[in-house]
Scaffold this active site. Structure first.
Site, short mmCIF file in Angstrom:
data_model
loop_
_atom_site.label_atom_id
_atom_site.label_comp_id
_atom_site.label_asym_id
_atom_site.label_seq_id
_atom_site.Cartn_x
_atom_site.Cartn_y
_atom_site.Cartn_z
N ARG A 539 0.83 -1.19 0.00
CA ARG A 539 0.00 0.00 0.00
C ARG A 539 0.87 1.25 0.00
NH1 ARG A 539 -4.50 1.81 4.13
NH2 ARG A 539 -3.04 1.06 5.67
N SER A 602 7.16 -4.88 7.55
CA SER A 602 6.68 -5.78 8.62
C SER A 602 7.46 -7.08 8.69
CB SER A 602 5.20 -6.08 8.39
OG SER A 602 4.50 -4.89 8.22
N ASP A 656 5.06 -2.86 11.22
CA ASP A 656 3.61 -2.61 11.18
C ASP A 656 3.01 -2.56 12.59
OD1 ASP A 656 4.07 -5.31 11.56
OD2 ASP A 656 2.42 -5.99 10.31
#
Length: 917
Positions: A539, A602, A656
């Site tokens: 994203r 992450s 994350d």
């Protein structure tokens, strides 16, 4: 020749006249199609009343749960005893099921009389008599030395709370033994059997004869899910969805309901179709006002109905020239066998004459024709009424299954159905007319309901044995409080190891400093670019933060990361990321803009500053080469240079979990912990700098990315890992690594379930022992299926549909087991996460020297958000293991991308403050 024709004409005219005469006299006994449809609707309404808790006490049709939860599947085997008490004879059987592994039943039986003085005497004497007969049978068959399970067919209305218990509601037919009503007949018989010291018998099942009929036929035809008796009495049973049975706890699977339809109309629901003959018969019966439907249908009463009609017609001068005999005045002189004989196709008229002469009458040809037609009307009405009630049951079955057409089998038994020459044909025809959307097969129970009691017992034995095997597997996933406390203690120890310089390198919980040293204070402002990489989707976000008002606006675009990129080279991966950034900037009209950037990455990284992160190792299916041991920020900068289109200031690289904590910390300053429970599993929290030995300085706090997914990689939780966890680990991309994550995260839970399902299928406990190709496919059972299957709102039918999508042809019972497996796996995952979180909140409380800690945990991840029970179980576990910590859970609505932007904003604010200082 002319005389013959004249005779034939005279006879047919006579027959026609007599039929018309009887039709006029018995007009009210003829039921039109509309009336039958109306009776069908009334019976549907009675079924609903009987099934509902509030209306059951006043319902005429009692809809009694039988606790028979499954029909035979062909795998039953063993030796069983069976008793059948309910008619004019009492029967004992020895039943050998599936000898030598074949679908085969061998039976040996003996009949014993049921004398009037026994069935209408004292209840204790009745059960002692039954026990004596059983002892005699076992002695005759040389069975005294064996311990055998027994099924009792007891053909009277009983209220059951379990399969091996039944309280008699009322005697029917000719039974009237005193002191039995409102007592448990199984315990009464068990007590009587104890008098025989050499007899070792366990009563495993109490079964109504109708249920026995259904089970007998279901052994031969798995489509059989309805049983009907039309004999001395009449009744029906069928398999009902548990979710519709208010009287029994739980809504999983199905259970056989004994309708006790003989009492239909006892509340007045059939008054408009009852005739004067029905009322007269009822008044003269042993139980006036009871079993009114049965008294219009069953073999105990049809002969008597015919006698009352003939007597009334004779009195009116319509038969026998008005003459009556003493036999015609005598109750019970015409039996149902006489009615059947009179309706025989060719010999019927001759039989009629013979029967009437035996009654002391002198019938004419016309009388014989009329009497035969009376029998036809009475028995045809019986078949019609049965058909209407059965059609109501079939319609309900079809609607329960939500199918356009129902294919089903009805198991049939009873002397009236068997001996009456026209009855079956009439019943079948009317049923098919009333329910054209059902393809019904009628299967005659050759061996009676006693074999069915043995089948119920065999199924109960099978389910008992299977249940034990299934429970043994599920028990591996049930963690005791002591085990959870142990996990909490071991996690706490690993946290301490990871923070200390000496032991940090050996700790399985990495405790990585993130160089995020402050939470948002509301003064942050500006435009920031954020990247979020951690799963199959990537994203890119533009985040606009306004100061003071705590207002954030976000624009984002999601890009796929193809598998060949995830597992290609590092250069290809980062070039793909930069291509996505370029597309996004183009899309937002910001192609030339210079923006500060926060990178949510992450995966486990070792950081030496907030904008440097060395990848320790890939997780979650990523395998890009030449990345581990490299600074991912430098790799991103190099890719941006290669692109040579824009200039971005990479301020922070963020996990994350840290992004989640920062997102929630923006709303709640008390939020000092971040938890991800999704594809992967991880935790971060704000640690006192004095405890972080790898970083210089003892003032303030810093966020630690625990990377707790690696907890247990040193074998410290092997005592709670199962063979299924080992199987999943060995088949993963990183065997031996991330063991805690593999027991708690969304990427692996479905795979654990799949391994269990394969094992249970191999043991013959699921899917009829057939492992489908789809079930052999790794990764086919995604964690989203666990969330769907465990939904409280999901009916078993929908669970079966999900399994069918996976190529798994499941029964109701299979669906229940699959749901239990999913529940056990997800519950353990939530409890393990809760134990880990409890270790961290307790550490924070003790570090701050507080008696009671109040803290907020920011949470993200699809497992936490979408699974119907995960979040609740996790929270309950934390509360139990850390009782002095008041933990608030705050869902991160905007994800870790917003957090990366906020970290970037906080880092910019802190940089500015340093410059000013």
């Amino acid at each position: 020749m002319f005389a013959v024709h004249l005779m034939a004409f005279y006879f047919s005219k006579l027959k026609e006249d007599q039929i018309k005469k009887v039709d006029r006299f018995l007009y009210h006994m003829r039921l039109s199609d509309d009336t039958l449809l109306d009776i069908m609707r009334r019976f549907r309404a009675e079924m609903e009343k009987g099934l509902a808790k509030d209306t059951n006490p006043t319902a005429a049709v009692k809809m009694l749960p039988t606790f028979v939860r499954a029909i035979p599947d062909g795998s039953e085997n063993g030796e069983f005893l069976s008793l059948d008490l309910g008619g004019s004879k009492f029967r004992v059987l020895k039943v050998q099921v599936a000898e030598e592994g074949k679908r085969h039943v061998q039976m040996e039986s003996q009949f014993y009389p049921t004398p009037n003085e026994i069935i209408r005497g004292n209840g204790t004497e009745l059960f002692e008599y039954v026990a004596d007969c059983l002892a005699d049978f076992m002695k005759t068959k040389d069975l005294k030395h064996k311990k055998l399970p027994l099924g009792l067919t007891f053909s009277f209305p009983c209220r059951q709370t379990k399969l091996e218990e039944g309280v008699l509601l009322s005697w029917t037919k000719k039974f009237k033994a005193r002191g039995v009503q409102d007592t448990d007949v199984v315990s009464r018989l068990t007590k009587a059997m104890r008098r025989h010291k050499d007899m070792d018998v366990d009563i495993l099942a109490l079964v109504n004869d109708t249920v026995g009929t259904m089970m007998t036929c279901a052994y031969d035809d798995p489509y059989c899910e309805v049983g009907v008796i039309i004999g001395t009495g009449t009744n029906a049973c069928y398999m009902e969805d548990m979710s519709n049975i208010d009287l029994v706890e739980g809504d999983e699977g199905r259970m056989c309901i004994n309708t006790e339809w003989g009492a239909f109309g006892d509340d007045g629901a059939l008054e408009d179709i009852r005739t004067e003959f029905d009322r007269e018969l009822d008044l003269g019966s042993l139980n006036p006002g009871k079993q009114l439907f049965e008294k219009m249908i069953s073999g105990l009463y049809l002969g008597e109905l015919v006698r009352l009609i003939l007597l009334k017609m004779a009195k009116a001068g319509l038969l026998f020239g008005g003459e009556k005999s003493s036999a015609l005045h005598t109750k019970g002189k015409i039996e149902t066998r006489h009615v059947a004989a009179m309706e025989k196709y060719k010999e019927g008229l001759a039989n009629t004459r013979e029967i009437l002469v035996d009654l002391g009458l002198e019938p004419s040809e016309a009388d014989c024709i009329a009497v035969q037609h009376v029998c036809t009307i009475v028995s045809f009405r019986s078949a019609n009424l049965c058909a209407a009630a059965l059609a109501a049951i079939l319609t309900r079955l079809r609607e329960n299954k939500k199918v356009e057409r129902l294919r089903t089998t009805v198991g049939m038994d009873g002397t009236l159905y068997k001996i009456h020459p026209q009855y079956p044909k009439r019943l079948h025809k009317v049923v098919r007319k009333l329910v054209p959307s059902c393809d019904v097969r009628f299967l005659l129970s050759e061996s009676g309901s006693t074999k069915g009691a043995a089948m119920v017992t065999a199924v109960a034995s099978r389910l008992q044995a299977q249940r034990k095997q299934i429970d043994r597997v599920l028990a591996l996933f049930q963690l005791t409080r002591e085990q959870l406390v142990d996990v909490q203690a071991k996690m706490r120890a690993e946290l301490e190891y990871g923070l200390k310089k000496k032991s940090h390198g050996l700790a399985t919980v990495r405790m990585l400093p993130t160089y995020v040293c402050g939470l948002p204070d509301g003064t942050e402002k500006g435009k920031f670019l954020a990247l979020d990489l951690g799963g199959t989707n990537f994203r890119v976000l533009l985040v606009k933060i306004r100061s003071g008002r705590r207002s954030v606006r976000m624009y984002n675009k999601i890009f796929a990361i193809p598998l060949e990129i995830m597992q290609g080279t590092g250069e290809e991966l980062f070039d793909h990321i930069v291509q996505c950034i370029a597309d996004f900037l183009d899309y937002m009209g910001l192609k030339g803009a210079s923006l500060p950037l926060g990178f949510t990455f992450s995966f486990p990284c070792r950081q030496m500053s907030i904008d440097k992160g060395t990848l320790i190792g890939w997780t979650k299916g990523f395998k890009a080469t030449d990345c581990e041991g490299e600074d991912v920020v430098d790799m991103l900068r190099e890719a941006i240079k290669r692109r040579n289109e824009f200039d971005l200031d990479i301020v922070a690289v963020v996990n994350d979990t840290v992004g989640t904590m920062m997102t929630c910390g923006y709303e709640d300053p008390n939020c000092e912990i971040g938890l991800i429970a999704g594809t992967g599993s991880n935790m971060c929290y704000m640690e006192d700098m004095r405890n972080i030995e790898m970083v210089e300085g003892g003032e303030g706090k810093m966020c630690i990315n625990t990377e707790w997914g690696g907890f247990g990689d040193n074998g410290c939780i092997d005592d709670i890992r199962t063979r299924y966890d080992t199987e999943v680990d060995e088949g993963s991309l990183n065997p031996g690594k991330q063991r805690y994550e593999k027991m708690t995260s969304g990427m692996y839970l479905g795979e654990i379930v799949r391994q269990i399902l394969i094992d249970l299928t191999k043991q013959g406990l699921l899917f009829r022992g057939q492992i489908s190709e789809r079930l052999r496919t790794r990764g086919i059972f995604e964690t989203k299926f666990l969330s769907q299957i465990e939904s409280d709102r999901l009916a078993l039918l929908q669970v079966r549909r999900i399994l069918q999508q996976l190529g798994l042809d499941s029964t109701c019972e299979d669906s229940i087991v699959v749901k239990e497996v999913c529940g056990a796996v997800s519950r353990r995952a939530a409890q393990l996460c809760g134990a880990g979180l409890a270790a961290i909140v307790e550490k924070r409380r003790e570090d701050q020297g507080l008696e009671h800690l109040r803290i907020t945990v920011g949470v993200d991840g699809t497992l936490y958000k979408l699974h119907p029970h995960f979040s609740r179980i996790l929270q309950e576990t934390v509360k139990e293991l850390a009782p002095r910590c008041d933990v608030t859970f705050m869902l991160s609505e905007d994800g870790s991308g917003k957090g990366a932007a906020l970290i970037t904003a906080v880092a910019k604010r802190l940089q500015q403050a340093q410059k000013e200082n």
